[in-house]
Design a protein around this motif. Structure first.
Motif, mmCIF file in Angstrom:
data_model
loop_
_atom_site.group_PDB
_atom_site.id
_atom_site.type_symbol
_atom_site.label_atom_id
_atom_site.label_comp_id
_atom_site.label_asym_id
_atom_site.label_seq_id
_atom_site.Cartn_x
_atom_site.Cartn_y
_atom_site.Cartn_z
ATOM 1 N N ASN A 81 0.811 -1.225 0.000
ATOM 2 C CA ASN A 81 0.000 0.000 0.000
ATOM 3 C C ASN A 81 0.844 1.275 0.000
ATOM 4 N N ASN A 82 1.788 1.366 -0.931
ATOM 5 C CA ASN A 82 2.659 2.540 -1.072
ATOM 6 C C ASN A 82 3.505 2.819 0.155
ATOM 7 N N LEU A 83 3.753 1.778 0.951
ATOM 8 C CA LEU A 83 4.602 1.911 2.127
ATOM 9 C C LEU A 83 5.742 0.907 2.028
ATOM 10 N N LEU A 84 6.960 1.420 2.071
ATOM 11 C CA LEU A 84 8.168 0.596 2.068
ATOM 12 C C LEU A 84 8.619 0.432 3.507
ATOM 13 N N THR A 85 8.758 -0.819 3.947
ATOM 14 C CA THR A 85 9.203 -1.091 5.309
ATOM 15 C C THR A 85 10.544 -1.809 5.259
ATOM 16 N N LEU A 86 11.518 -1.263 5.985
ATOM 17 C CA LEU A 86 12.846 -1.867 6.099
ATOM 18 C C LEU A 86 12.982 -2.458 7.496
ATOM 19 N N LYS A 87 13.319 -3.753 7.559
ATOM 20 C CA LYS A 87 13.596 -4.404 8.842
ATOM 21 C C LYS A 87 15.060 -4.807 8.838
ATOM 22 N N TYR A 88 15.800 -4.285 9.803
ATOM 23 C CA TYR A 88 17.251 -4.435 9.842
ATOM 24 C C TYR A 88 17.677 -5.713 10.557
ATOM 25 N N ASN A 89 18.779 -6.299 10.097
ATOM 26 C CA ASN A 89 19.403 -7.412 10.803
ATOM 27 C C ASN A 89 19.985 -6.900 12.119
ATOM 28 N N LYS A 90 20.435 -7.812 12.952
ATOM 29 C CA LYS A 90 20.906 -7.465 14.301
ATOM 30 C C LYS A 90 22.355 -7.003 14.360
ATOM 31 N N ILE A 91 23.017 -6.908 13.219
ATOM 32 C CA ILE A 91 24.394 -6.416 13.213
ATOM 33 C C ILE A 91 24.556 -5.355 12.132
ATOM 34 N N HIS A 92 25.586 -4.556 12.291
ATOM 35 C CA HIS A 92 25.996 -3.631 11.234
ATOM 36 C C HIS A 92 27.515 -3.589 11.219
ATOM 37 N N ILE A 93 28.056 -3.070 10.154
ATOM 38 C CA ILE A 93 29.507 -2.978 9.997
ATOM 39 C C ILE A 93 29.898 -1.505 10.027
ATOM 40 N N SER A 94 30.820 -1.159 10.928
ATOM 41 C CA SER A 94 31.384 0.190 10.952
ATOM 42 C C SER A 94 32.707 0.153 10.200
ATOM 43 N N GLU A 95 32.813 0.988 9.207
ATOM 44 C CA GLU A 95 34.033 1.090 8.409
ATOM 45 C C GLU A 95 34.660 2.435 8.732
#
Length: 169
Positions: A81-95
């Motif tokens: 319905n014209n809504l984009l939902t982003l669900k993030y994983n439990k980690i991220h990478i800091s560069e």
């Protein structure tokens, strides 16, 4: 009568742009500033642009860019319905890049990033993403194809990409 057909055609065309849109393979730039007249995101400073890669029909990678510190996040997305939902994983990478030596280090960090919702609409014939709560993500537009190709190539060659692939959470 002819005007009614034109209105119907425009409505159906716009509806297809939003509802039938597949984001797979596309790269968007997100930033607070936006030029309504040109339908483009304006990111003129360090740390004021984020790249959003739609890897396939389900997965995304978000890269928050700063001159010496980039953050890579991965997750799953959906459109309804014209809504984009982003669900993030439990980690991220800091560069992080050392300003004196230029040495780049990567740190895998745990994170608990809240999901992000973007309204999908259009500006002219272009798709536009709009986030109402996070100013840095307020406006999003797709990059030109040549820039998309360059950014995807850089992402796929990066150590952060390889680390994101290994660290599924």
């Amino acid at each position: 009568m002819q005007l009614r057909w034109i209105v119907l055609f425009v409505a159906l065309t716009t509806s297809h742009l939003i509802h039938g849109q597949t984001l797979s393979g596309q790269v968007f730039i997100l930033s607070e500033q936006y030029d309504e007249n040109k339908c483009e995101v304006v990111a003129l400073c360090d740390c004021c642009a984020t790249d959003l890669f739609f890897i396939n029909k389900k997965e995304f990678v978000m890269v928050s860019r700063c001159l010496f510190d980039n953050t890579f996040s991965k997750g799953k997305y959906r459109i309804k319905n014209n809504l984009l939902t982003l669900k993030y994983n439990k980690i991220h990478i800091s560069e992080k890049t050392d300003e004196q030596t230029g040495k780049v280090t990567h740190v895998v960090e745990k994170s608990n990033i809240e999901k992000s919702d973007f309204e999908i609409n259009t500006c002219g014939k272009k798709l536009r993403l709009h986030h109402t709560a996070i100013p840095e993500f307020k406006n999003g537009m797709q990059y030109e194809q040549s820039k998309e190709k360059q950014l995807k190539s850089e992402l796929l060659k990066s150590k952060a990409w390889k680390l994101l692939g290994k660290k599924q959470s």
